[in-house]
Design a protein around this motif. Structure first.
Motif, short mmCIF file in Angstrom:
data_model
loop_
_atom_site.label_atom_id
_atom_site.label_comp_id
_atom_site.label_asym_id
_atom_site.label_seq_id
_atom_site.Cartn_x
_atom_site.Cartn_y
_atom_site.Cartn_z
N LYS A 1 -34.99 -0.81 -2.10
CA LYS A 1 -34.34 0.35 -2.69
C LYS A 1 -32.89 -0.03 -2.98
CE LYS A 1 -36.96 4.20 -0.67
NZ LYS A 1 -36.82 5.50 0.06
N ALA A 2 -32.23 0.76 -3.81
CA ALA A 2 -30.83 0.48 -4.11
C ALA A 2 -30.07 1.77 -4.38
CB ALA A 2 -30.71 -0.45 -5.33
N GLY A 3 -28.80 1.76 -4.01
CA GLY A 3 -27.87 2.82 -4.34
C GLY A 3 -26.66 2.20 -5.02
N LEU A 4 -26.41 2.56 -6.27
CA LEU A 4 -25.38 1.90 -7.07
C LEU A 4 -24.36 2.90 -7.60
CD1 LEU A 4 -27.63 -0.38 -9.31
CD2 LEU A 4 -26.64 -0.94 -7.08
N ASP A 5 -23.09 2.53 -7.46
CA ASP A 5 -22.02 3.28 -8.12
C ASP A 5 -21.40 2.46 -9.25
OD1 ASP A 5 -20.17 5.52 -8.36
OD2 ASP A 5 -18.64 4.19 -7.51
N VAL A 6 -21.78 1.19 -9.33
CA VAL A 6 -21.19 0.28 -10.32
C VAL A 6 -22.28 -0.54 -10.99
CG1 VAL A 6 -18.91 0.11 -9.26
CG2 VAL A 6 -20.75 -1.36 -8.45
N PHE A 7 -21.99 -0.94 -12.23
CA PHE A 7 -22.94 -1.68 -13.05
C PHE A 7 -22.17 -2.77 -13.78
CE2 PHE A 7 -23.87 2.74 -12.54
CZ PHE A 7 -25.18 2.75 -12.08
N ASP A 8 -22.86 -3.61 -14.55
CA ASP A 8 -22.14 -4.64 -15.29
C ASP A 8 -21.47 -4.09 -16.55
OD1 ASP A 8 -24.40 -4.31 -16.83
OD2 ASP A 8 -25.25 -6.27 -16.35
N GLN A 9 -21.60 -2.79 -16.76
CA GLN A 9 -20.82 -2.05 -17.75
C GLN A 9 -20.70 -0.62 -17.25
OE1 GLN A 9 -23.16 -1.02 -21.48
NE2 GLN A 9 -24.47 -2.63 -20.64
N ASP A 10 -19.61 0.04 -17.60
CA ASP A 10 -19.39 1.39 -17.08
C ASP A 10 -20.27 2.42 -17.80
OD1 ASP A 10 -17.76 1.32 -14.90
OD2 ASP A 10 -15.92 1.83 -15.95
N PRO A 11 -20.80 3.41 -17.08
CA PRO A 11 -21.53 4.51 -17.73
C PRO A 11 -20.62 5.27 -18.68
CG PRO A 11 -21.97 4.45 -15.37
CD PRO A 11 -20.84 3.49 -15.62
N PRO A 12 -21.18 5.91 -19.72
CA PRO A 12 -22.62 6.09 -19.94
C PRO A 12 -23.32 4.79 -20.36
CG PRO A 12 -21.36 7.04 -21.75
CD PRO A 12 -20.36 6.64 -20.72
N LEU A 13 -24.50 4.56 -19.77
CA LEU A 13 -25.26 3.35 -20.03
C LEU A 13 -26.17 3.55 -21.24
CD1 LEU A 13 -26.28 2.61 -16.33
CD2 LEU A 13 -24.44 1.50 -17.64
N PRO A 14 -26.44 2.49 -22.00
CA PRO A 14 -27.35 2.61 -23.15
C PRO A 14 -28.76 2.94 -22.69
CG PRO A 14 -26.82 0.32 -22.73
CD PRO A 14 -25.92 1.12 -21.84
N ALA A 15 -29.54 3.54 -23.57
CA ALA A 15 -30.89 3.98 -23.23
C ALA A 15 -31.79 2.84 -22.79
CB ALA A 15 -31.52 4.71 -24.42
N ASP A 16 -31.52 1.62 -23.26
CA ASP A 16 -32.36 0.48 -22.91
C ASP A 16 -31.81 -0.33 -21.75
OD1 ASP A 16 -30.16 -0.56 -24.21
OD2 ASP A 16 -31.30 -1.91 -25.52
N TYR A 17 -30.85 0.23 -21.02
CA TYR A 17 -30.28 -0.50 -19.88
C TYR A 17 -31.38 -0.80 -18.87
CZ TYR A 17 -26.83 -1.94 -16.41
OH TYR A 17 -26.10 -2.67 -15.52
N PRO A 18 -31.48 -2.03 -18.36
CA PRO A 18 -32.64 -2.44 -17.57
C PRO A 18 -32.85 -1.70 -16.25
CG PRO A 18 -30.95 -4.16 -17.62
CD PRO A 18 -30.57 -3.16 -18.65
#
Length: 210
Positions: free
Chosen positions: A148-165
């Motif tokens: 499981k995972a809990g994330l507040d950060v990504f390799d780009q800031d939200p809003p994320l694109p619809a196809d984000y993996p």
């Protein structure tokens, strides 16, 4: 950020968000049995000020503390945290909470190899910087239902694109990079900024903003 790391862990363990979704949809508690935080082994990756504060909060819930960092901190040792290799932390922890800055050395620190070391059902929490965890490797593990995972950060800031993996994957709780954003922390940052200007003008040492 330490409080959010703890909150994301509790959500993953007790299915808080999924429970809300079920109630809102007119459903019951089927399939939502949770797990307790007390007694879990928590691995802290990066034991700076935020990592140590996170460890302190987990200790208050009765967790065993282990950690990995480029240097050992006395505060972490005082909390009872035992330093181990990264591989050992990934293998032994029930919850892995990431608190490292993003540097050339930490980019991709948690990748395919490290995620493969994790026990089934382990929770990965990242409230530090997105690129510290390899997105593709995490997406594969979530799709397979291994962790499981809990994330507040990504390799780009939200809003994320619809196809984000990572979007739409099971066993994942996300927040839109809000770990630093509380009324209290913004007030403290403002006060610290003015104090630093005064200190700099007086030739004194300035404080580091966290």
């Amino acid at each position: 950020m330490a409080e959010l790391a703890l909150g994301l862990s509790l959500d993953c363990l007790r299915n808080i968000s999924l429970g809300n979704d079920a109630v809102q949809a007119g459903q019951g508690k089927s399939g939502l049995q949770g797990r307790e935080l007390a007694g879990k082994t928590v691995g802290i990756i990066g034991t700076g000020a935020i990592g140590c504060r996170t460890a302190e909060l987990f200790k208050g819930f009765g967790c065993k503390l282990i950690g990995y960092s480029r240097s050992q901190k006395q505060k972490a040792l005082d909390l009872g945290l035992k330093y181990k290799t990264l591989a050992e932390v990934m293998r032994e922890a029930d919850i892995v909470s990431v608190h490292t800055p993003l540097t050339p050395e930490t980019r991709g620190l948690i990748g395919e190899k490290e995620i493969a070391e994790m026990k089934a059902g382990t929770i990965l929490i990242n409230t530090s910087r997105g690129p510290v965890v390899e997105t593709a490797a995490l997406a594969r593990a979530l799709k397979e239902g291994r962790i499981k995972a809990g994330l507040d950060v990504f390799d780009q800031d939200p809003p994320l694109p619809a196809d984000y993996p990572l979007l739409g994957l099971p066993n994942l709780i996300c927040t839109p990079h809000v770990g630093f954003d509380t009324r209290e922390s913004i007030d403290r940052r403002a006060v610290m900024a003015f104090e630093n200007v005064t200190a700099w003008l007086g030739g004194e040492k300035v404080q580091t903003m966290l």
